[in-house]
Design a protein around this motif. Structure first.
Motif, PDB file in Angstrom:
ATOM      1  N   LEU A 120       9.241  -1.517  -4.110  1.00 13.32           N
ATOM      2  CA  LEU A 120       9.187  -1.085  -3.212  1.00 13.32           C
ATOM      3  C   LEU A 120       8.032  -1.365  -2.213  1.00 13.32           C
ATOM      4  O   LEU A 120       7.594  -1.775  -1.493  1.00 13.32           O
ATOM      5  N   THR A 121       7.144  -1.048  -3.091  1.00 13.56           N
ATOM      6  CA  THR A 121       5.966  -0.824  -2.407  1.00 13.56           C
ATOM      7  C   THR A 121       4.912  -1.931  -2.814  1.00 13.56           C
ATOM      8  O   THR A 121       4.360  -2.472  -1.408  1.00 13.56           O
ATOM      9  N   ALA A 122       5.337  -2.544  -3.863  1.00 11.87           N
ATOM     10  CA  ALA A 122       4.098  -4.201  -3.207  1.00 11.87           C
ATOM     11  C   ALA A 122       5.017  -5.446  -2.390  1.00 11.87           C
ATOM     12  O   ALA A 122       4.316  -5.698  -2.261  1.00 11.87           O
ATOM     13  N   ASN A 123       6.589  -4.794  -2.027  1.00 10.79           N
ATOM     14  CA  ASN A 123       7.351  -5.439  -1.322  1.00 10.79           C
ATOM     15  C   ASN A 123       6.899  -5.622   0.317  1.00 10.79           C
ATOM     16  O   ASN A 123       6.836  -6.633   0.899  1.00 10.79           O
ATOM     17  N   ALA A 124       6.529  -4.315   0.720  1.00 17.67           N
ATOM     18  CA  ALA A 124       5.485  -3.399   1.267  1.00 17.67           C
ATOM     19  C   ALA A 124       4.534  -4.519   2.085  1.00 17.67           C
ATOM     20  O   ALA A 124       4.170  -4.678   3.269  1.00 17.67           O
ATOM     21  N   ALA A 125       3.965  -4.336   0.615  1.00 23.85           N
ATOM     22  CA  ALA A 125       2.439  -4.929   1.042  1.00 23.85           C
ATOM     23  C   ALA A 125       2.385  -6.789   1.517  1.00 23.85           C
ATOM     24  O   ALA A 125       1.714  -6.988   1.906  1.00 23.85           O
ATOM     25  N   THR A 126       3.856  -6.894   0.949  1.00 23.34           N
ATOM     26  CA  THR A 126       3.753  -8.925   1.193  1.00 23.34           C
ATOM     27  C   THR A 126       3.777  -8.183   2.592  1.00 23.34           C
ATOM     28  O   THR A 126       4.580  -9.184   2.819  1.00 23.34           O
ATOM     29  N   GLY A 165      -0.454 -10.426   9.427  1.00 26.79           N
ATOM     30  CA  GLY A 165      -1.809 -10.406   8.745  1.00 26.79           C
ATOM     31  C   GLY A 165      -2.800  -8.934   8.773  1.00 26.79           C
ATOM     32  O   GLY A 165      -3.821  -9.028   8.459  1.00 26.79           O
ATOM     33  N   ILE A 166      -2.333  -7.911   7.675  1.00 25.66           N
ATOM     34  CA  ILE A 166      -2.431  -7.047   7.105  1.00 25.66           C
ATOM     35  C   ILE A 166      -2.944  -7.256   5.457  1.00 25.66           C
ATOM     36  O   ILE A 166      -1.752  -7.292   4.590  1.00 25.66           O
ATOM     37  N   THR A 167      -4.410  -7.168   5.617  1.00 26.18           N
ATOM     38  CA  THR A 167      -3.601  -7.051   3.496  1.00 26.18           C
ATOM     39  C   THR A 167      -4.084  -5.538   2.923  1.00 26.18           C
ATOM     40  O   THR A 167      -4.589  -4.757   3.551  1.00 26.18           O
ATOM     41  N   VAL A 168      -3.766  -5.289   2.022  1.00 25.84           N
ATOM     42  CA  VAL A 168      -3.516  -4.050   0.988  1.00 25.84           C
ATOM     43  C   VAL A 168      -3.018  -4.141  -0.221  1.00 25.84           C
ATOM     44  O   VAL A 168      -2.885  -5.522  -0.749  1.00 25.84           O
ATOM     45  N   ASP A 169      -3.656  -3.522  -0.986  1.00 24.67           N
ATOM     46  CA  ASP A 169      -3.416  -3.782  -2.598  1.00 24.67           C
ATOM     47  C   ASP A 169      -2.539  -1.846  -3.070  1.00 24.67           C
ATOM     48  O   ASP A 169      -3.496  -0.918  -2.258  1.00 24.67           O
TER      49      ASP A 169
END
Length: 153
Positions: A96-102, A108-112
């Motif tokens: 879920l969180t990795a998909n949200a990061a995508t 245009g917002i980069t997150v890890d």
């Protein structure tokens, strides 16, 4: 809290859950919470770093966690919240969180993200990273699931 920080998590739920075998996905409501969460059941927390910083905490009760694990394991019965069930539910938080990061990257917002931490029991207390926590109540095939979002940019 800007809606652009919330939508990626909602989109992720609507994207990931059907891939796992859930059919009826709903957003059941949104409310604000204090930065000290207390929950009984299963809690999965994932850190977020980058242009947006904070954490997301997923919550559901123990019985529903076993149902989710069962669906994720192709319908295999889950009688105990054992290591296999815990691994499945932790992987759900990761997905879920990795998909949200995508979805964040698409605007245009980069997150890890960090590795999920799974906790379960009664009266689990969690101090969120910011004072404003938005709780999105979701459900998958009638199973209630909270997505508690605490982010700052």
């Amino acid at each position: 809290m800007d809606v652009k920080y919330i939508n990626p998590f909602v989109q992720a739920f609507f994207s990931v859950m059907p891939q796992l075998g859930f059919n009826e996905i709903k957003k059941d409501g949104i409310n604000l919470k204090e930065d000290n969460l207390t929950n009984s059941g299963v809690v999965m927390t994932v850190g977020i770093v980058g242009e947006v910083k904070g954490n997301v905490v997923y919550c559901t009760d123990l019985e529903n966690s076993k149902k989710i694990a069962s669906v994720m394991m192709m319908g295999a019965p889950v009688e105990e919240f054992d290591e296999m069930a815990q691994s499945a539910v932790s992987e759900l938080a990761n997905m879920l969180t990795a998909n949200a990061a995508t979805f964040f990257s698409e605007i245009g917002i980069t997150v890890d993200i960090s590795t999920p931490t799974l906790l379960y029991g009664n009266n689990i207390s969690i101090k969120m990273s910011s004072s404003q926590v938005l709780c999105v109540k979701m459900s998958a095939d009638g199973i209630p699931f909270e997505v508690n979002i605490s982010v700052d940019n």
